[in-house]
Scaffold this motif. Structure first.
Motif, PDB file in Angstrom:
ATOM      1  N   GLY A  28       0.820  -1.203   0.000  1.00 39.73           N
ATOM      2  CA  GLY A  28       0.000   0.000   0.000  1.00 39.73           C
ATOM      3  C   GLY A  28       0.851   1.248   0.000  1.00 39.73           C
ATOM      4  N   ARG A  31       0.011   6.835   4.046  1.00 35.92           N
ATOM      5  CA  ARG A  31      -0.892   7.987   4.021  1.00 35.92           C
ATOM      6  C   ARG A  31      -0.693   8.918   5.200  1.00 35.92           C
ATOM      7  NH1 ARG A  31      -1.592   9.208  -0.345  1.00 35.92           N
ATOM      8  NH2 ARG A  31      -3.359  10.457   0.233  1.00 35.92           N
ATOM      9  N   SER A  39      -1.055   4.765   8.702  1.00 37.21           N
ATOM     10  CA  SER A  39      -2.190   4.511   7.815  1.00 37.21           C
ATOM     11  C   SER A  39      -1.666   4.202   6.424  1.00 37.21           C
ATOM     12  CB  SER A  39      -3.101   5.743   7.747  1.00 37.21           C
ATOM     13  OG  SER A  39      -3.732   5.944   8.987  1.00 37.21           O
ATOM     14  N   ARG A  41      -2.897   2.683   2.386  1.00 34.86           N
ATOM     15  CA  ARG A  41      -4.028   2.553   1.477  1.00 34.86           C
ATOM     16  C   ARG A  41      -3.594   1.728   0.279  1.00 34.86           C
ATOM     17  NH1 ARG A  41      -6.063   7.520  -2.020  1.00 34.86           N
ATOM     18  NH2 ARG A  41      -4.123   6.955  -2.965  1.00 34.86           N
ATOM     19  N   GLU A  48      -8.419   2.423   3.748  1.00 32.66           N
ATOM     20  CA  GLU A  48      -7.134   2.444   4.435  1.00 32.66           C
ATOM     21  C   GLU A  48      -7.141   1.426   5.565  1.00 32.66           C
ATOM     22  OE1 GLU A  48      -6.171   6.379   5.805  1.00 32.66           O
ATOM     23  OE2 GLU A  48      -6.000   7.158   3.779  1.00 32.66           O
ATOM     24  N   TRP A  49      -5.948   0.996   5.949  1.00 32.69           N
ATOM     25  CA  TRP A  49      -5.806   0.148   7.121  1.00 32.69           C
ATOM     26  C   TRP A  49      -4.643   0.677   7.935  1.00 32.69           C
ATOM     27  CZ3 TRP A  49      -3.644  -1.311   2.485  1.00 32.69           C
ATOM     28  CH2 TRP A  49      -2.341  -1.801   2.501  1.00 32.69           C
TER      29      TRP A  49
END
Length: 81
Positions: A28, A31, A39, A41, A48-49
């Motif tokens: 990802g 972020r 965070s 994405r 998001e995770w």
């Protein structure tokens, strides 16, 4: 960013492609920082995770290319992204 398993390093620049080793190598974009977590994405957008900073490392060029190619293939099949 220097990666040492289990040891958090300073956060990368927003948009940096990283691998979350705590989630089976999920790739990802970084972020931002959310409390003690980072965070992330998915490259093509999406939810998001949060990841533990010590479980995040920079993506190799091969990993980045593989993730971008998978997204392009999904888009061409008409999969929801």
């Amino acid at each position: 960013m220097v990666y040492a398993p289990g040891i958090a390093s300073p956060p990368p620049a927003v948009g940096t492609v990283v691998v979350d080793t705590g989630r089976d190598g999920r790739i990802g974009e970084f972020r931002g920082v959310a409390g003690p977590y980072w965070s992330l994405r998915p490259l093509g957008g999406g939810l998001e995770w949060e990841a533990a900073p010590g479980a995040v490392r920079p993506a190799t060029s091969t990993e980045r290319l593989r993730a971008e190619n998978a997204r392009c293939n999904a888009r061409s099949r008409g999969d929801v992204l």
